[in-house]
Design a protein around this motif. Structure first.
Motif, PDB file in Angstrom:
ATOM      1  N   LYS A  73       4.215   1.483  -1.540  1.00  0.00           N
ATOM      2  CA  LYS A  73       3.488   1.009  -2.727  1.00  0.00           C
ATOM      3  C   LYS A  73       3.760  -0.467  -2.983  1.00  0.00           C
ATOM      4  CE  LYS A  73       3.705   3.352  -6.496  1.00  0.00           C
ATOM      5  NZ  LYS A  73       4.258   4.153  -7.597  1.00  0.00           N
ATOM      6  N   ALA A  74       4.982  -0.895  -2.703  1.00  0.00           N
ATOM      7  CA  ALA A  74       5.380  -2.278  -3.002  1.00  0.00           C
ATOM      8  C   ALA A  74       4.727  -3.291  -2.075  1.00  0.00           C
ATOM      9  CB  ALA A  74       6.900  -2.394  -2.921  1.00  0.00           C
ATOM     10  N   GLN A  75       4.014  -2.821  -1.039  1.00  0.00           N
ATOM     11  CA  GLN A  75       3.362  -3.746  -0.123  1.00  0.00           C
ATOM     12  C   GLN A  75       2.113  -4.385  -0.723  1.00  0.00           C
ATOM     13  OE1 GLN A  75       4.897  -4.300   3.067  1.00  0.00           O
ATOM     14  NE2 GLN A  75       6.411  -3.161   1.858  1.00  0.00           N
ATOM     15  N   SER A  76       1.712  -3.934  -1.908  1.00  0.00           N
ATOM     16  CA  SER A  76       0.487  -4.464  -2.518  1.00  0.00           C
ATOM     17  C   SER A  76       0.640  -4.538  -4.036  1.00  0.00           C
ATOM     18  CB  SER A  76      -0.700  -3.557  -2.172  1.00  0.00           C
ATOM     19  OG  SER A  76      -1.840  -3.875  -2.959  1.00  0.00           O
ATOM     20  N   PRO A  77       0.064  -5.588  -4.677  1.00  0.00           N
ATOM     21  CA  PRO A  77      -0.055  -5.539  -6.144  1.00  0.00           C
ATOM     22  C   PRO A  77      -0.973  -4.392  -6.537  1.00  0.00           C
ATOM     23  CG  PRO A  77      -1.322  -7.360  -5.238  1.00  0.00           C
ATOM     24  CD  PRO A  77      -0.530  -6.797  -4.107  1.00  0.00           C
ATOM     25  N   ARG A  78      -0.802  -3.851  -7.762  1.00  0.00           N
ATOM     26  CA  ARG A  78      -1.478  -2.608  -8.100  1.00  0.00           C
ATOM     27  C   ARG A  78      -2.030  -2.606  -9.521  1.00  0.00           C
ATOM     28  NH1 ARG A  78      -1.150   1.497  -4.706  1.00  0.00           N
ATOM     29  NH2 ARG A  78      -0.143   0.920  -2.756  1.00  0.00           N
ATOM     30  N   VAL A  79      -3.029  -1.724  -9.711  1.00  0.00           N
ATOM     31  CA  VAL A  79      -3.585  -1.418 -11.026  1.00  0.00           C
ATOM     32  C   VAL A  79      -3.223   0.022 -11.336  1.00  0.00           C
ATOM     33  CG1 VAL A  79      -5.687  -1.114 -12.375  1.00  0.00           C
ATOM     34  CG2 VAL A  79      -5.476  -3.060 -10.826  1.00  0.00           C
ATOM     35  N   VAL A  80      -2.661   0.262 -12.505  1.00  0.00           N
ATOM     36  CA  VAL A  80      -2.161   1.594 -12.866  1.00  0.00           C
ATOM     37  C   VAL A  80      -3.320   2.551 -13.150  1.00  0.00           C
ATOM     38  CG1 VAL A  80      -0.852   2.885 -14.616  1.00  0.00           C
ATOM     39  CG2 VAL A  80       0.016   0.698 -13.736  1.00  0.00           C
ATOM     40  N   VAL A  81      -3.162   3.805 -12.705  1.00  0.00           N
ATOM     41  CA  VAL A  81      -4.073   4.903 -13.042  1.00  0.00           C
ATOM     42  C   VAL A  81      -3.342   5.822 -14.012  1.00  0.00           C
ATOM     43  CG1 VAL A  81      -5.371   6.892 -12.182  1.00  0.00           C
ATOM     44  CG2 VAL A  81      -5.227   4.797 -10.803  1.00  0.00           C
ATOM     45  N   ASP A  82      -3.952   6.098 -15.163  1.00  0.00           N
ATOM     46  CA  ASP A  82      -3.286   6.906 -16.195  1.00  0.00           C
ATOM     47  C   ASP A  82      -4.334   7.760 -16.905  1.00  0.00           C
ATOM     48  OD1 ASP A  82      -1.596   7.979 -18.063  1.00  0.00           O
ATOM     49  OD2 ASP A  82      -1.497   6.179 -19.317  1.00  0.00           O
ATOM     50  N   THR A  83      -4.419   9.047 -16.517  1.00  0.00           N
ATOM     51  CA  THR A  83      -5.362   9.975 -17.137  1.00  0.00           C
ATOM     52  C   THR A  83      -4.614  11.243 -17.518  1.00  0.00           C
ATOM     53  OG1 THR A  83      -6.071  11.313 -15.246  1.00  0.00           O
ATOM     54  CG2 THR A  83      -7.010   9.104 -15.413  1.00  0.00           C
ATOM     55  N   PRO A  84      -5.243  12.141 -18.256  1.00  0.00           N
ATOM     56  CA  PRO A  84      -4.556  13.394 -18.601  1.00  0.00           C
ATOM     57  C   PRO A  84      -4.166  14.239 -17.386  1.00  0.00           C
ATOM     58  CG  PRO A  84      -6.457  13.062 -20.027  1.00  0.00           C
ATOM     59  CD  PRO A  84      -6.529  12.015 -18.964  1.00  0.00           C
ATOM     60  N   THR A  85      -4.855  14.074 -16.262  1.00  0.00           N
ATOM     61  CA  THR A  85      -4.584  14.914 -15.094  1.00  0.00           C
ATOM     62  C   THR A  85      -4.017  14.153 -13.907  1.00  0.00           C
ATOM     63  OG1 THR A  85      -6.866  14.628 -14.341  1.00  0.00           O
ATOM     64  CG2 THR A  85      -6.397  16.552 -15.713  1.00  0.00           C
ATOM     65  N   LEU A  86      -4.185  12.826 -13.861  1.00  0.00           N
ATOM     66  CA  LEU A  86      -3.745  12.037 -12.718  1.00  0.00           C
ATOM     67  C   LEU A  86      -2.875  10.868 -13.162  1.00  0.00           C
ATOM     68  CD1 LEU A  86      -7.124  11.737 -10.750  1.00  0.00           C
ATOM     69  CD2 LEU A  86      -5.212  13.230 -10.181  1.00  0.00           C
ATOM     70  N   SER A  87      -1.914  10.529 -12.326  1.00  0.00           N
ATOM     71  CA  SER A  87      -1.154   9.290 -12.503  1.00  0.00           C
ATOM     72  C   SER A  87      -1.030   8.642 -11.140  1.00  0.00           C
ATOM     73  CB  SER A  87       0.229   9.571 -13.084  1.00  0.00           C
ATOM     74  OG  SER A  87       1.020  10.324 -12.178  1.00  0.00           O
ATOM     75  N   GLY A  88      -0.821   7.345 -11.126  1.00  0.00           N
ATOM     76  CA  GLY A  88      -0.699   6.646  -9.855  1.00  0.00           C
ATOM     77  C   GLY A  88      -1.175   5.222  -9.979  1.00  0.00           C
ATOM     78  N   SER A  89      -1.807   4.706  -8.913  1.00  0.00           N
ATOM     79  CA  SER A  89      -2.227   3.308  -8.919  1.00  0.00           C
ATOM     80  C   SER A  89      -3.264   3.057  -7.838  1.00  0.00           C
ATOM     81  CB  SER A  89      -1.019   2.387  -8.716  1.00  0.00           C
ATOM     82  OG  SER A  89      -0.369   2.672  -7.493  1.00  0.00           O
ATOM     83  N   ILE A  90      -3.943   1.922  -7.982  1.00  0.00           N
ATOM     84  CA  ILE A  90      -4.924   1.454  -7.009  1.00  0.00           C
ATOM     85  C   ILE A  90      -4.352   0.193  -6.361  1.00  0.00           C
ATOM     86  CG2 ILE A  90      -7.246   0.521  -6.700  1.00  0.00           C
ATOM     87  CD1 ILE A  90      -8.007   2.119  -9.253  1.00  0.00           C
ATOM     88  N   ALA A  91      -4.371   0.137  -5.033  1.00  0.00           N
ATOM     89  CA  ALA A  91      -3.855  -1.028  -4.316  1.00  0.00           C
ATOM     90  C   ALA A  91      -4.896  -2.147  -4.333  1.00  0.00           C
ATOM     91  CB  ALA A  91      -3.503  -0.649  -2.885  1.00  0.00           C
ATOM     92  N   LEU A  92      -4.502  -3.334  -4.790  1.00  0.00           N
ATOM     93  CA  LEU A  92      -5.414  -4.482  -4.722  1.00  0.00           C
ATOM     94  C   LEU A  92      -5.584  -4.949  -3.283  1.00  0.00           C
ATOM     95  CD1 LEU A  92      -4.399  -6.572  -7.873  1.00  0.00           C
ATOM     96  CD2 LEU A  92      -6.239  -4.912  -7.588  1.00  0.00           C
ATOM     97  N   LYS A  93      -4.588  -4.692  -2.444  1.00  0.00           N
ATOM     98  CA  LYS A  93      -4.729  -4.992  -1.030  1.00  0.00           C
ATOM     99  C   LYS A  93      -5.593  -3.903  -0.393  1.00  0.00           C
ATOM    100  CE  LYS A  93      -2.034  -5.959   3.148  1.00  0.00           C
ATOM    101  NZ  LYS A  93      -0.657  -6.028   3.726  1.00  0.00           N
TER     102      LYS A  93
END
Length: 618
Positions: A73-93
């Protein structure tokens, strides 16, 4: 007659030998191997956490080409995903959706269990992610997996709060990616490209779901489809297209489909990542397997039609991505654009928004049974709030439906048991003339208005129902981690109790025993519910007329023991169904046998408990 008995006996004995041999020499070693691999994986994960950026292989050796999840995950800057059912992130790379956890589902039934991981970034072992973009022949500057997109600071992807990514290639093209998500599992990715240059271009949109290597256990369960899946084609020719991981790799490493709309993706037993283009769009979909660095790359993708991008013009492509658990009501909701038909409208002919999307669940060749069974279970579950009780309610319903046929069957068996003394006399009288013996018996059956074949019909009808319920319990996530009562916390798993530690009274795990642990924890693992099933099967067998041949009688007496061991490896929800079904059968048989004043084992047991002679039982 004698030859038939010998053939039947040989068949039954051979079947038992094969079954027991398979349990001891195939399933036992496989389970032992799986447990060893699981222990090695846990050790590797623990070491990986202690050494950021590095994981270990199964032998405990450093594997520098495989990053830990956090390091990947640290290989790319990220945008956080935060929903009632999902968590995580989107890689800008790369602008990838590559980091997702399912908040409502845990890895195990333990209260401290981490959530299920769906997507993981490239670089980590067993990476799984979704890609989107544009393709063009000999066009430099198109964004790819190395492209770093720009996002406004502080953006978080939430329902009703999309995020926007941008990229300018310095050659006159401006790319914009807007990613939206609902409150469940559906992403909407809107890609646009504007031509600020002076020359026209030809571009085609694409989307892909990719897995880089898979767990050893995936694709090997014969009753569940795992691998590539989709509904592709045109109009009435749209059909379900499947490719199991192993066959996909060996038989057809590349398969292409021309389709109008439809959907395609990669599925596990309970989880799905599926790409859904616009349903009026003509696409070419592919199921593809390649290799990179010794790892199999499983890829499902589609490419849209090539379009002209003139100077000053903008092309727009919208693709949806389902990434989540295969819950049937949710799949049907998306299938019908939020207006899923009620259960009594199950075969509604309205045009679906996403064709046959609930077929992402592997209903199998007995779908005419599995789908209605699931619907009924779902209704009962909403009424009683417990899937175990819902299974019992389903059993009662099935018994009521089959009651007329079963009543005739049990009546026939009661009459056969009642005339058993006369049958034995005929056998003794014509013991040297089998043909005469058979003729006299048929005349006796005709006189008493008995059809001996009626005893087999209910069992023949129940076989597809039994298999279908097994299928439903295996493939539907609604059964996963569904508790019953007491020690049963997962109806989709086998009964965790075992007689070898007195069902938990002794603080010892038989699976850890030297040399025989794989058997005590595997094929010899017998819990409370399988034992209850064995007892009820013995009782139903004892209430039936005895087989004509003494050897066959002894073999049928072994059936309860053999099936107790066999069903102990099945989902406990299935064992509860079969055990409860036996109880209802026993009650029905008992009433009929009392009606015809036929001797039965229940009356004998009651008489003994009361201290009366067995002859007084009836």
């Amino acid at each position: 007659m004698q030859n038939d008995n010998k053939n039947t006996l040989m068949f039954i004995v051979s079947a038992f030998v094969i079954l027991i041999g398979y349990q001891f020499f195939i399933l036992g070693p496989q389970q032992k191997k799986a447990e060893a691999e699981a222990r090695a994986k846990q050790a590797a994960q623990a070491q990986a956490k202690a050494t950021p950026g590095v994981t270990l292989d199964a032998n405990g050796n450093p594997a520098p080409l495989r990053l830990s999840r956090d390091a990947a995950k640290a290989q790319s800057p990220r945008v956080v995903v935060d929903t009632p059912t999902l968590s995580g992130s989107i890689a800008l790379k790369g602008g990838r959706i590559d980091d997702l956890l399912l908040r409502k589902y845990a890895e195990t039934t333990d209260k401290n269990s981490p959530p299920v991981e769906l997507f993981r970034p490239e670089g980590a072992e067993h990476a799984w992610f979704a890609d989107f973009g544009w393709a063009g022949a000999n066009l430099p500057g198109l964004p790819d997996s190395r492209t770093v997109w720009t996002a406004a600071p502080g953006q978080v992807l939430r329902p009703n709060s999309p995020v926007t990514l941008t990229y300018e290639n310095g050659l006159g093209l401006t790319f914009t990616r807007v990613i939206a998500i609902d409150d469940q599992a559906m992403f909407t990715v809107t890609d646009s490209v504007k031509n600020n240059g002076t020359q026209g271009l030809q571009l085609a949109p694409y989307a892909a779901v990719q897995r880089q290597g898979i767990h050893d256990t995936l694709g090997k369960n014969q009753i569940v489809h795992e691998g590539a899946i989709g509904v592709l084609g045109s109009g009435k020719d749209q059909k379900l297209e499947l490719a199991k991981y192993q066959k996909w790799k060996k038989d057809k490493p590349l398969t292409s489909f021309d389709s109008v709309g439809g959907w395609a993706g990669i599925t596990d037993k309970y989880w799905l990542a599926a790409l859904i283009p616009s349903q009026d769009e003509t696409i070419k979909a592919q199921y593809r397997v390649t290799q990179a660095g010794g790892t199999d790359i499983y890829d499902v993708n589609f490419v849209g039609p090539t379009q002209a991008l003139n100077p000053g013009a903008t092309l727009v492509q919208k693709t949806r991505l389902f990434a989540g658990a295969k819950t049937v009501p949710l799949l049907r909701k998306y299938e019908y654009n939020g207006q899923a038909p009620a259960w009594w409208q199950f075969w509604d002919s309205r045009k679906a928004e996403i064709p046959r999307f609930d077929w992402a669940v592997d209903w199998g060749m007995f779908s005419m049974f599995t789908r209605p069974i699931f619907n009924i279970l779902e209704i009962f579950y909403k009424m009683v709030g417990n899937f175990g009780l819902a299974i019992m309610a389903l059993t009662v319903l099935l018994k009521l439906i089959l009651y007329p046929m079963a009543d005739k069957s049990y009546e026939s068996m009661a009459k056969i048991k009642k005339i058993q003394p006369e049958v034995e006399k005929l056998k003794a009288k014509h013991k040297d003339d089998p043909a005469k013996q058979q003729q006299e018996m048929m005349q006796l059956y005709q006189k008493e208005k008995i059809n001996p074949m009626m005893g087999c019909l209910p069992m023949l009808v129940q076989i597809p129902v039994f298999y279908s319920l097994y299928k439903v319990l295996t493939v539907t996530i609604e059964m996963r981690h569904a508790p019953f009562f007491g020690w049963i916390q997962d109806l989709s798993a086998r009964d965790p109790s075992t007689m070898f530690n007195l069902f938990g009274l002794i603080p010892w795990d038989p699976a850890t025993a030297p040399l025989i642990g794989s058997f005590l924890g595997g094929p010899l693992h017998i819990g409370v519910w399988p034992l209850l099933y064995g007892f009820t099967m013995w009782l139903t067998t004892a209430m039936n007329p005895p087989a004509g041949d003494p050897i066959q009688q002894r073999i049928f007496q072994l059936f309860p023991i053999i099936f107790t061991f066999t069903l102990s490896q099945f989902a406990v929800g299935l064992v509860i169904y079969w055990c409860w079904s036996n109880v209802l059968t026993i009650i029905q048989q008992y009433i009929i046998m009392r009606r015809y004043k036929v001797e039965n084992p229940i009356d004998k047991i009651i008489a003994r408990l009361k201290g009366k002679p067995a002859s007084a039982a009836t």
